[in-house]
Enzyme design. Structure first.
Site, PDB file in Angstrom:
ATOM      1  N   HIS A  17      59.965  31.972  11.153  1.00  0.00           N
ATOM      2  CA  HIS A  17      59.546  33.416  11.365  1.00  0.00           C
ATOM      3  C   HIS A  17      60.356  34.470   9.955  1.00  0.00           C
ATOM      4  O   HIS A  17      59.837  35.191   9.371  1.00  0.00           O
ATOM      5  CB  HIS A  17      60.176  33.990  12.500  1.00  0.00           C
ATOM      6  CG  HIS A  17      59.364  33.620  13.775  1.00  0.00           C
ATOM      7  ND1 HIS A  17      60.143  33.027  14.839  1.00  0.00           N
ATOM      8  CD2 HIS A  17      58.360  33.452  14.202  1.00  0.00           C
ATOM      9  CE1 HIS A  17      59.113  32.485  15.833  1.00  0.00           C
ATOM     10  NE2 HIS A  17      58.130  32.877  15.305  1.00  0.00           N
ATOM     11  N   ARG A  90      50.029  28.236  10.361  1.00  0.00           N
ATOM     12  CA  ARG A  90      50.615  26.770  10.068  1.00  0.00           C
ATOM     13  C   ARG A  90      49.249  25.950  10.287  1.00  0.00           C
ATOM     14  O   ARG A  90      48.877  25.545   9.091  1.00  0.00           O
ATOM     15  CB  ARG A  90      51.326  26.270  11.365  1.00  0.00           C
ATOM     16  CG  ARG A  90      52.711  27.323  11.258  1.00  0.00           C
ATOM     17  CD  ARG A  90      53.644  26.903  12.489  1.00  0.00           C
ATOM     18  NE  ARG A  90      52.926  27.608  13.745  1.00  0.00           N
ATOM     19  CZ  ARG A  90      53.445  27.544  14.989  1.00  0.00           C
ATOM     20  NH1 ARG A  90      54.567  27.113  15.268  1.00  0.00           N
ATOM     21  NH2 ARG A  90      52.568  28.249  15.783  1.00  0.00           N
TER      22      ARG A  90
HETATM   23  O1  PNS Z   1      54.960  34.901  18.615  1.00  0.00           O
HETATM   24  P1  PNS Z   1      53.432  34.872  19.458  1.00  0.00           P
HETATM   25  O2  PNS Z   1      53.702  34.656  21.131  1.00  0.00           O
HETATM   26  O3  PNS Z   1      52.569  34.093  18.763  1.00  0.00           O
HETATM   27  O4  PNS Z   1      52.980  36.418  19.310  1.00  0.00           O
HETATM   28  C1  PNS Z   1      51.559  36.708  20.086  1.00  0.00           C
HETATM   29  C2  PNS Z   1      51.311  38.438  19.837  1.00  0.00           C
HETATM   30  C3  PNS Z   1      52.823  39.021  20.425  1.00  0.00           C
HETATM   31  C4  PNS Z   1      51.233  38.727  18.598  1.00  0.00           C
HETATM   32  C5  PNS Z   1      50.333  38.718  20.931  1.00  0.00           C
HETATM   33  O5  PNS Z   1      50.280  37.825  22.135  1.00  0.00           O
HETATM   34  C6  PNS Z   1      50.027  40.228  20.991  1.00  0.00           C
HETATM   35  O6  PNS Z   1      49.688  40.637  20.248  1.00  0.00           O
HETATM   36  N1  PNS Z   1      50.480  40.681  22.346  1.00  0.00           N
HETATM   37  C7  PNS Z   1      49.893  41.954  22.679  1.00  0.00           C
HETATM   38  C8  PNS Z   1      48.848  42.047  23.674  1.00  0.00           C
HETATM   39  C9  PNS Z   1      47.614  42.513  22.897  1.00  0.00           C
HETATM   40  O7  PNS Z   1      47.498  43.371  21.938  1.00  0.00           O
HETATM   41  N2  PNS Z   1      46.579  41.416  22.916  1.00  0.00           N
HETATM   42  C10 PNS Z   1      45.033  41.778  22.510  1.00  0.00           C
HETATM   43  C11 PNS Z   1      44.976  41.080  21.237  1.00  0.00           C
HETATM   44  S1  PNS Z   1      44.761  39.310  21.459  1.00  0.00           S
END
Ligand code: PNS
Length: 159
Positions: A17, A90
């Site tokens: 990250h 990745r």
């Molecule tokens: O680190 P991660 O868990 O892979 O991050 C995932 C994240 C936070 C980017 C994703 O889960 C997210 O954007 N969640 C917010 C909900 C949302 O907007 N959902 C619709 C798009 S799929």
């Protein structure tokens, strides 16, 4: 102004990250790291703790700020007046999930672009889940997370 959001769970922040944060911050004017507050995920660290970790790790990067967000990423991106989302990539498995997310976000906000940054090769295998699993069983997480977070993660599992 070229402002981007780098969203994630960051539970905990890994060296992968941090690598993406540094690389993104080198080519955007402003980078907002968005820490997802998701009660259903039952994270190891609270949202406040995860935000504090990233603030601590990025204190020398002047164009990086860190904020928690709840709900839709597309709304959060709008609320901070950004138009770009940064995600690290990745493997092919990542790509399937990421392309779905990128297209969904674009359908919710047509001005939003997602930019994928390929991970540095040395972090290809790394994930927050792997770090947690290793730490839970007392394994060595050196090199996987920033040194300053290592003790904090180990302590969390001791409690
Ligand atoms: O680190 P991660 O868990 O892979 O991050 C995932 C994240 C936070 C980017 C994703 O889960 C997210 O954007 N969640 C917010 C909900 C949302 O907007 N959902 C619709 C798009 S799929």
């Amino acid at each position: 102004m070229n402002k981007a959001v780098y969203p994630g769970s960051f539970d905990p922040t890994t060296n992968g990250h941090l690598d993406i944060i540094k690389r993104a911050a080198s080519f955007v004017d402003e980078l907002v790291v968005g820490v997802l507050e998701n009660p259903s995920k039952n994270p190891l660290f609270s949202t406040d703790e995860r935000v504090e970790h990233i603030k601590m790790l990025t204190k020398d990067l002047n164009n990086v700020s860190v904020l928690p967000f709840f709900g839709l990423l597309s709304d959060f991106v709008k609320s901070v007046d950004a138009k770009m989302v940064i995600r690290g990539l990745r493997t092919v498995t990542d790509f399937e999930y990421e392309i779905q997310m990128a297209l969904t976000n674009r359908s919710l906000n047509e001005n939003l672009e997602t930019l994928f940054i390929p991970t540095s090769a040395k972090f290809l295998y790394l994930s927050s889940s792997i770090v947690k699993e290793i730490a839970m069983f007392g394994g060595d997480i050196s090199g996987m997370v920033p040194e300053i977070l290592k003790g904090i993660i180990i302590d969390k599992f001791r409690k």
